[in-house]
Motif scaffolding. Structure first.
Motif, PDB file in Angstrom:
ATOM      1  N   THR A   4       6.207   8.180 -10.146  1.00  0.00           N
ATOM      2  CA  THR A   4       7.655   7.985 -10.305  1.00  0.00           C
ATOM      3  C   THR A   4       8.135   6.785  -9.481  1.00  0.00           C
ATOM      4  O   THR A   4       8.654   5.806 -10.023  1.00  0.00           O
ATOM      5  CB  THR A   4       8.417   9.261  -9.874  1.00  0.00           C
ATOM      6  N   THR A   5       7.936   6.840  -8.175  1.00  0.00           N
ATOM      7  CA  THR A   5       8.442   5.758  -7.329  1.00  0.00           C
ATOM      8  C   THR A   5       7.550   4.523  -7.368  1.00  0.00           C
ATOM      9  O   THR A   5       8.040   3.396  -7.483  1.00  0.00           O
ATOM     10  CB  THR A   5       8.580   6.249  -5.870  1.00  0.00           C
ATOM     11  N   VAL A   6       6.243   4.740  -7.307  1.00  0.00           N
ATOM     12  CA  VAL A   6       5.373   3.559  -7.181  1.00  0.00           C
ATOM     13  C   VAL A   6       5.431   2.693  -8.447  1.00  0.00           C
ATOM     14  O   VAL A   6       5.206   1.479  -8.391  1.00  0.00           O
ATOM     15  CB  VAL A   6       3.931   3.962  -6.794  1.00  0.00           C
ATOM     16  N   LEU A  37       0.875  -1.172   0.000  1.00  0.00           N
ATOM     17  CA  LEU A  37       0.000   0.000   0.000  1.00  0.00           C
ATOM     18  C   LEU A  37       0.908   1.215   0.000  1.00  0.00           C
ATOM     19  O   LEU A  37       1.728   1.385   0.909  1.00  0.00           O
ATOM     20  CB  LEU A  37      -0.910  -0.002   1.233  1.00  0.00           C
ATOM     21  N   TYR A  38       0.803   2.051  -1.043  1.00  0.00           N
ATOM     22  CA  TYR A  38       1.690   3.200  -1.231  1.00  0.00           C
ATOM     23  C   TYR A  38       0.868   4.478  -1.096  1.00  0.00           C
ATOM     24  O   TYR A  38      -0.070   4.705  -1.859  1.00  0.00           O
ATOM     25  CB  TYR A  38       2.350   3.117  -2.617  1.00  0.00           C
ATOM     26  N   LEU A  39       1.215   5.317  -0.141  1.00  0.00           N
ATOM     27  CA  LEU A  39       0.464   6.552   0.123  1.00  0.00           C
ATOM     28  C   LEU A  39       1.248   7.765  -0.377  1.00  0.00           C
ATOM     29  O   LEU A  39       2.402   7.961   0.011  1.00  0.00           O
ATOM     30  CB  LEU A  39       0.213   6.701   1.624  1.00  0.00           C
ATOM     31  N   GLY A  40       0.624   8.556  -1.246  1.00  0.00           N
ATOM     32  CA  GLY A  40       1.297   9.729  -1.820  1.00  0.00           C
ATOM     33  C   GLY A  40       2.004   9.342  -3.105  1.00  0.00           C
ATOM     34  O   GLY A  40       3.194   9.588  -3.293  1.00  0.00           O
ATOM     35  N   ALA A  41       1.255   8.746  -4.031  1.00  0.00           N
ATOM     36  CA  ALA A  41       1.856   8.169  -5.239  1.00  0.00           C
ATOM     37  C   ALA A  41       2.224   9.224  -6.261  1.00  0.00           C
ATOM     38  O   ALA A  41       3.037   8.968  -7.155  1.00  0.00           O
ATOM     39  CB  ALA A  41       0.887   7.161  -5.866  1.00  0.00           C
ATOM     40  N   VAL A  65      -2.251   5.241  -3.517  1.00  0.00           N
ATOM     41  CA  VAL A  65      -3.214   6.270  -3.118  1.00  0.00           C
ATOM     42  C   VAL A  65      -2.652   7.657  -3.419  1.00  0.00           C
ATOM     43  O   VAL A  65      -1.524   7.988  -3.030  1.00  0.00           O
ATOM     44  CB  VAL A  65      -3.525   6.139  -1.604  1.00  0.00           C
ATOM     45  N   GLU A  66      -3.447   8.468  -4.115  1.00  0.00           N
ATOM     46  CA  GLU A  66      -3.071   9.859  -4.412  1.00  0.00           C
ATOM     47  C   GLU A  66      -4.353  10.672  -4.430  1.00  0.00           C
ATOM     48  O   GLU A  66      -5.342  10.248  -5.017  1.00  0.00           O
ATOM     49  CB  GLU A  66      -2.359   9.927  -5.767  1.00  0.00           C
ATOM     50  N   PHE A  67      -4.338  11.863  -3.779  1.00  0.00           N
ATOM     51  CA  PHE A  67      -5.597  12.613  -3.732  1.00  0.00           C
ATOM     52  C   PHE A  67      -5.676  13.780  -4.715  1.00  0.00           C
ATOM     53  O   PHE A  67      -6.730  14.387  -4.862  1.00  0.00           O
ATOM     54  CB  PHE A  67      -5.976  13.030  -2.317  1.00  0.00           C
ATOM     55  N   ALA A  78      -7.800   8.943  -3.703  1.00  0.00           N
ATOM     56  CA  ALA A  78      -8.361   8.946  -2.346  1.00  0.00           C
ATOM     57  C   ALA A  78      -7.447   9.735  -1.420  1.00  0.00           C
ATOM     58  O   ALA A  78      -6.283   9.992  -1.737  1.00  0.00           O
ATOM     59  CB  ALA A  78      -8.500   7.510  -1.838  1.00  0.00           C
ATOM     60  N   ASP A  79      -8.006  10.091  -0.254  1.00  0.00           N
ATOM     61  CA  ASP A  79      -7.282  10.844   0.759  1.00  0.00           C
ATOM     62  C   ASP A  79      -6.730   9.863   1.796  1.00  0.00           C
ATOM     63  O   ASP A  79      -7.505   9.155   2.449  1.00  0.00           O
ATOM     64  CB  ASP A  79      -8.250  11.845   1.410  1.00  0.00           C
ATOM     65  N   ALA A  80      -5.406   9.857   1.937  1.00  0.00           N
ATOM     66  CA  ALA A  80      -4.762   8.916   2.861  1.00  0.00           C
ATOM     67  C   ALA A  80      -5.145   9.185   4.320  1.00  0.00           C
ATOM     68  O   ALA A  80      -4.906   8.340   5.190  1.00  0.00           O
ATOM     69  CB  ALA A  80      -3.249   8.986   2.700  1.00  0.00           C
ATOM     70  N   ARG A  81      -5.729  10.359   4.597  1.00  0.00           N
ATOM     71  CA  ARG A  81      -6.201  10.633   5.972  1.00  0.00           C
ATOM     72  C   ARG A  81      -7.561  10.001   6.220  1.00  0.00           C
ATOM     73  O   ARG A  81      -8.077  10.065   7.338  1.00  0.00           O
ATOM     74  CB  ARG A  81      -6.292  12.149   6.197  1.00  0.00           C
ATOM     75  N   GLN A 125       5.071   5.237   2.522  1.00  0.00           N
ATOM     76  CA  GLN A 125       4.401   6.534   2.615  1.00  0.00           C
ATOM     77  C   GLN A 125       5.345   7.686   2.297  1.00  0.00           C
ATOM     78  O   GLN A 125       6.438   7.776   2.844  1.00  0.00           O
ATOM     79  CB  GLN A 125       3.827   6.720   4.026  1.00  0.00           C
ATOM     80  N   ASP A 126       4.892   8.561   1.403  1.00  0.00           N
ATOM     81  CA  ASP A 126       5.636   9.773   1.029  1.00  0.00           C
ATOM     82  C   ASP A 126       4.618  10.848   0.694  1.00  0.00           C
ATOM     83  O   ASP A 126       4.460  11.227  -0.463  1.00  0.00           O
ATOM     84  CB  ASP A 126       6.543   9.454  -0.179  1.00  0.00           C
ATOM     85  N   VAL A 127       3.885  11.330   1.714  1.00  0.00           N
ATOM     86  CA  VAL A 127       2.817  12.294   1.444  1.00  0.00           C
ATOM     87  C   VAL A 127       3.271  13.749   1.562  1.00  0.00           C
ATOM     88  O   VAL A 127       2.633  14.643   1.009  1.00  0.00           O
ATOM     89  CB  VAL A 127       1.557  12.077   2.326  1.00  0.00           C
ATOM     90  N   ALA A 128       4.370  13.987   2.292  1.00  0.00           N
ATOM     91  CA  ALA A 128       4.941  15.336   2.391  1.00  0.00           C
ATOM     92  C   ALA A 128       3.890  16.392   2.722  1.00  0.00           C
ATOM     93  O   ALA A 128       3.806  17.448   2.073  1.00  0.00           O
ATOM     94  CB  ALA A 128       5.676  15.694   1.095  1.00  0.00           C
TER      95      ALA A 128
END
Ligand code: SAM
Length: 211
Positions: free
Chosen positions: A73-75, A65-69, A88-90, A113-116, A134-137
């Protein structure tokens, strides 16, 4: 260089330089050699964590599960060597590029979607994923990681990139990182931390497992 790379990730000579690489279709204009494409650690916190030989526990073929896609690039590299990869990317704009990266990757599942709000994708993401990356910054990075711990298998791993300036531009990064770690410890045991400054200024890489 690390011997502990996951299966499907190698250091290969591409354009005369030894580079981290995975096998897959290009996504961001990265240099290539046949089916291998360079994974630029300056554009990827997870790439930097691997180059810095952090013990990620990634072996290849894990469920992720990757948050902040962002635009993938990375995912996209992660999906090149992993099993089902939920991304997941919002923000709609980068999510469009993410959809393109997923076209050639049948195991990459983009989620706008929102990871929060993990309850909004809990019906799609399988439970007991092996890796939460996770990389949501954004502000509240530890809270997002804690709220998504529910998806991780007991022996799974959190691979977290923390951007100090996203929490508070005025504070010392080391103070921000200490607070993030303390908050994380409500849901995780922190196994390793490493400053990523060689590749990403004022970022910390964290490996943790759920409590
Ligand atoms: N991980 C990406 C990579 O290496 O290719 C770069 C990610 S960028 C630093 C952070 C991304 O997280 C942005 O695209 C932003 O829209 C997204 N983001 C921030 N907060 C989010 C949230 N609550 N839910 C989903 N995505 C979020």
């Amino acid at each position: 260089m690390s011997d502990a790379l996951p299966a499907g990730v190698e250091h290969r000579e591409i354009d005369g330089t030894e580079r981290l690489a995975t096998r897959g279709e290009p996504v961001y204009g990265e240099p290539r050699d046949g089916e291998w494409r360079a994974w630029n650690p300056n554009r990827s916190k997870l790439g930097a964590m691997l180059e810095l030989e952090m013990d990620t526990s990634l072996a290849g073929e894990e469920t992720v599960l990757y948050l902040g896609a962002a635009s993938g690039t990375t995912v996209s590299h992660v999906a090149d060597f992993s099993g089902p990869t939920y991304a997941v990317e919002f923000a709609p704009r980068p999510a469009r590029d993410l959809l393109e990266a997923a076209e050639s990757r049948p195991r990459l599942f983009p989620l706008l979607a929102d990871a929060r709000k993990p309850e909004t994708y809990a019906h799609v993401v399988e439970s007991n994923v092996d890796m939460l990356v996770q990389d949501v910054a954004t502000r509240g990075q530890a809270r997002v990681a804690c709220e998504n711990a529910r998806f991780l298998a007991d022996d799974g791993r959190l691979l977290l990139a923390v951007k100090a300036r996203s929490e508070d531009v005025t504070r010392e990064p080391s103070d921000v990182f200490a607070d993030v770690r303390e908050e994380l410890e409500s849901a995780y045991d922190v196994l390793e931390t490493r400053r990523l400054d060689d590749y990403h200024t004022d970022h910390l890489g964290i490996v943790a497992r759920p409590r």
